[in-house]
Each structure stands twice: as structure tokens, then as C-alpha cells.
Motif scaffolding. Structure first.
Motif, mmCIF file in Angstrom:
data_model
loop_
_atom_site.group_PDB
_atom_site.id
_atom_site.type_symbol
_atom_site.label_atom_id
_atom_site.label_comp_id
_atom_site.label_asym_id
_atom_site.label_seq_id
_atom_site.Cartn_x
_atom_site.Cartn_y
_atom_site.Cartn_z
ATOM 1 N N PHE A 54 21.606 33.640 56.600
ATOM 2 C CA PHE A 54 22.788 33.417 57.427
ATOM 3 C C PHE A 54 23.180 31.954 57.479
ATOM 4 C CE2 PHE A 54 21.162 37.384 58.978
ATOM 5 C CZ PHE A 54 22.292 38.118 59.297
ATOM 6 N N GLY A 55 24.465 31.751 57.560
ATOM 7 C CA GLY A 55 25.048 30.479 57.917
ATOM 8 C C GLY A 55 26.029 30.803 59.028
ATOM 9 N N TYR A 56 26.148 29.925 59.989
ATOM 10 C CA TYR A 56 27.107 30.227 61.051
ATOM 11 C C TYR A 56 27.529 28.977 61.806
ATOM 12 C CZ TYR A 56 22.793 30.593 63.857
ATOM 13 O OH TYR A 56 21.569 30.381 64.434
ATOM 14 N N ARG A 57 28.700 29.087 62.402
ATOM 15 C CA ARG A 57 29.275 27.996 63.185
ATOM 16 C C ARG A 57 28.609 27.930 64.545
ATOM 17 N NH1 ARG A 57 35.667 28.077 61.792
ATOM 18 N NH2 ARG A 57 35.401 28.451 59.570
ATOM 19 N N SER A 58 28.734 26.795 65.192
ATOM 20 C CA SER A 58 28.064 26.611 66.489
ATOM 21 C C SER A 58 28.562 27.593 67.545
ATOM 22 C CB SER A 58 28.221 25.174 66.986
ATOM 23 O OG SER A 58 29.592 24.857 67.140
ATOM 24 N N GLY A 59 29.770 28.084 67.438
ATOM 25 C CA GLY A 59 30.294 29.028 68.415
ATOM 26 C C GLY A 59 30.003 30.487 68.095
ATOM 27 N N LEU A 105 19.366 31.892 67.338
ATOM 28 C CA LEU A 105 20.303 33.012 67.468
ATOM 29 C C LEU A 105 19.871 34.236 66.648
ATOM 30 C CD1 LEU A 105 22.928 33.948 68.794
ATOM 31 C CD2 LEU A 105 24.171 32.935 66.879
ATOM 32 N N LEU A 106 19.122 34.021 65.569
ATOM 33 C CA LEU A 106 18.709 35.146 64.726
ATOM 34 C C LEU A 106 17.763 36.115 65.435
ATOM 35 C CD1 LEU A 106 18.118 33.815 61.099
ATOM 36 C CD2 LEU A 106 20.133 34.873 62.078
ATOM 37 N N ALA A 107 17.067 35.657 66.447
ATOM 38 C CA ALA A 107 16.144 36.538 67.180
ATOM 39 C C ALA A 107 16.864 37.768 67.732
ATOM 40 C CB ALA A 107 15.465 35.761 68.301
ATOM 41 N N ALA A 108 18.148 37.639 68.006
ATOM 42 C CA ALA A 108 18.927 38.749 68.557
ATOM 43 C C ALA A 108 19.028 39.929 67.586
ATOM 44 C CB ALA A 108 20.330 38.269 68.933
ATOM 45 N N SER A 142 31.826 37.357 58.401
ATOM 46 C CA SER A 142 32.062 38.248 59.538
ATOM 47 C C SER A 142 33.561 38.314 59.826
ATOM 48 C CB SER A 142 31.308 37.746 60.780
ATOM 49 O OG SER A 142 31.817 36.484 61.189
ATOM 50 N N PRO A 143 34.023 39.417 60.405
ATOM 51 C CA PRO A 143 35.452 39.543 60.704
ATOM 52 C C PRO A 143 35.993 38.409 61.588
ATOM 53 C CG PRO A 143 34.402 41.683 60.849
ATOM 54 C CD PRO A 143 33.299 40.667 60.667
ATOM 55 N N ASP A 144 35.168 37.860 62.462
ATOM 56 C CA ASP A 144 35.641 36.756 63.311
ATOM 57 C C ASP A 144 35.532 35.394 62.623
ATOM 58 O OD1 ASP A 144 32.918 36.146 63.436
ATOM 59 O OD2 ASP A 144 32.768 36.436 65.618
ATOM 60 N N ARG A 145 35.029 35.385 61.372
ATOM 61 C CA ARG A 145 34.905 34.191 60.536
ATOM 62 C C ARG A 145 33.958 33.133 61.120
ATOM 63 N NH1 ARG A 145 37.520 34.785 56.277
ATOM 64 N NH2 ARG A 145 37.621 32.628 55.621
ATOM 65 N N MET A 146 33.041 33.559 61.950
ATOM 66 C CA MET A 146 32.082 32.646 62.575
ATOM 67 C C MET A 146 30.728 32.641 61.895
ATOM 68 S SD MET A 146 33.758 31.136 64.953
ATOM 69 C CE MET A 146 32.558 30.397 66.024
ATOM 70 N N ALA A 147 30.438 33.658 61.083
ATOM 71 C CA ALA A 147 29.123 33.772 60.450
ATOM 72 C C ALA A 147 29.261 34.297 59.027
ATOM 73 C CB ALA A 147 28.231 34.711 61.257
ATOM 74 N N ARG A 150 25.607 40.133 63.624
ATOM 75 C CA ARG A 150 25.487 41.569 63.343
ATOM 76 C C ARG A 150 26.627 42.050 62.447
ATOM 77 N NH1 ARG A 150 24.703 41.842 68.838
ATOM 78 N NH2 ARG A 150 22.516 41.768 69.400
ATOM 79 N N ALA A 151 27.834 41.571 62.724
ATOM 80 C CA ALA A 151 28.999 41.988 61.933
ATOM 81 C C ALA A 151 28.873 41.495 60.490
ATOM 82 C CB ALA A 151 30.279 41.464 62.570
#
Length: 115
Positions: free
Chosen positions: A6-11, A43-46, A100-105, A18-19
């Protein structure tokens, strides 16, 4: 071992991860581990899967070539590089970076050589 990197933005939220995983995982063997950079690991623990912290992805060649990712982390895709690094020597990418659909991850899936 099948690793989702995974790569993801701070928000980003757990829902973002998951998405991204859902998009990437379609048609692949079940993911056994998740991975990202050590500074982004909490965050990955979720996701409820064993996590792997990758110390650096700089210099890992990826099929995706994001200018922003390269400037920030030294690789074209943090998700792809984290998946490959965590899956170990000889790993191969099963699914390139998916967003992801929200473009955050982003999520990519790699298979270890011994899988």
C-alpha cells in the motif's frame, strides 16, 4: 506468500485501504500479508492481516512511474515497491498499482518466489 502493498495519503482512512485492496484483489489468490513503509504502518492494522514494515522503497523498479512518488520516495509506486520488497527476493507483481475510488490509497499485489 501473497502480499498487498500500500501507498496512501496522510488523509486516507481504513475504508480507503479496504477499497483499494478490494479493487486490486479481484481475481488473485487470497492475500496473506499487507505491507507499506514503516512510517505509514499503523493504519494497516485495520485490515486484520499480518503486517510487514518496509524500511525503504527507494531504487525498487516498478512498472508504474509516478513522478510524485519518485520525488517523495525514490520509486515509481510505493504500493508496488512495498509489495515486492515484502514478498522477498524473486517476488513478482501479480497486480500493478490500483487506486481506491476516493483516490487516497493505492494497492498492488505481489507473490513471493516460495508461494
Amino acid at each position: 506468500m501473497i502480499v498487498a502493498g500500500f501507498g496512501y495519503r496522510s488523509g486516507a482512512t481504513a475504508a480507503s485501504l479496504r477499497a483499494a485492496l478490494e479493487v486490486a484483489q479481484a481475481g488473485t489468490p487470497p492475500v496473506t500479508h499487507v505491507a507499506t513503509l514503516a512510517d505509514k504502518l499503523p493504519l494497516l492494522a485495520a485490515l486484520g492481516l499480518p503486517t510487514i514494515a518496509v524500511e525503504t522503497v527507494a531504487g525498487i523498479a516498478t512498472p508504474t512511474r509516478s513522478v510524485a512518488s519518485f520525488a517523495a520516495r525514490g520509486t515509481g509506486s510505493v504500493a508496488e515497491a512495498a509489495a515486492l520488497a515484502a514478498a522477498g527476493p524473486g517476488a513478482r507483481l501479480l497486480v500493478p498499482r490500483q487506486i481506491s475510488p476516493d483516490r487516497m490509497a493505492t494497492c498492488a499485489i505481489a507473490e513471493g518466489a516460495s508461494a
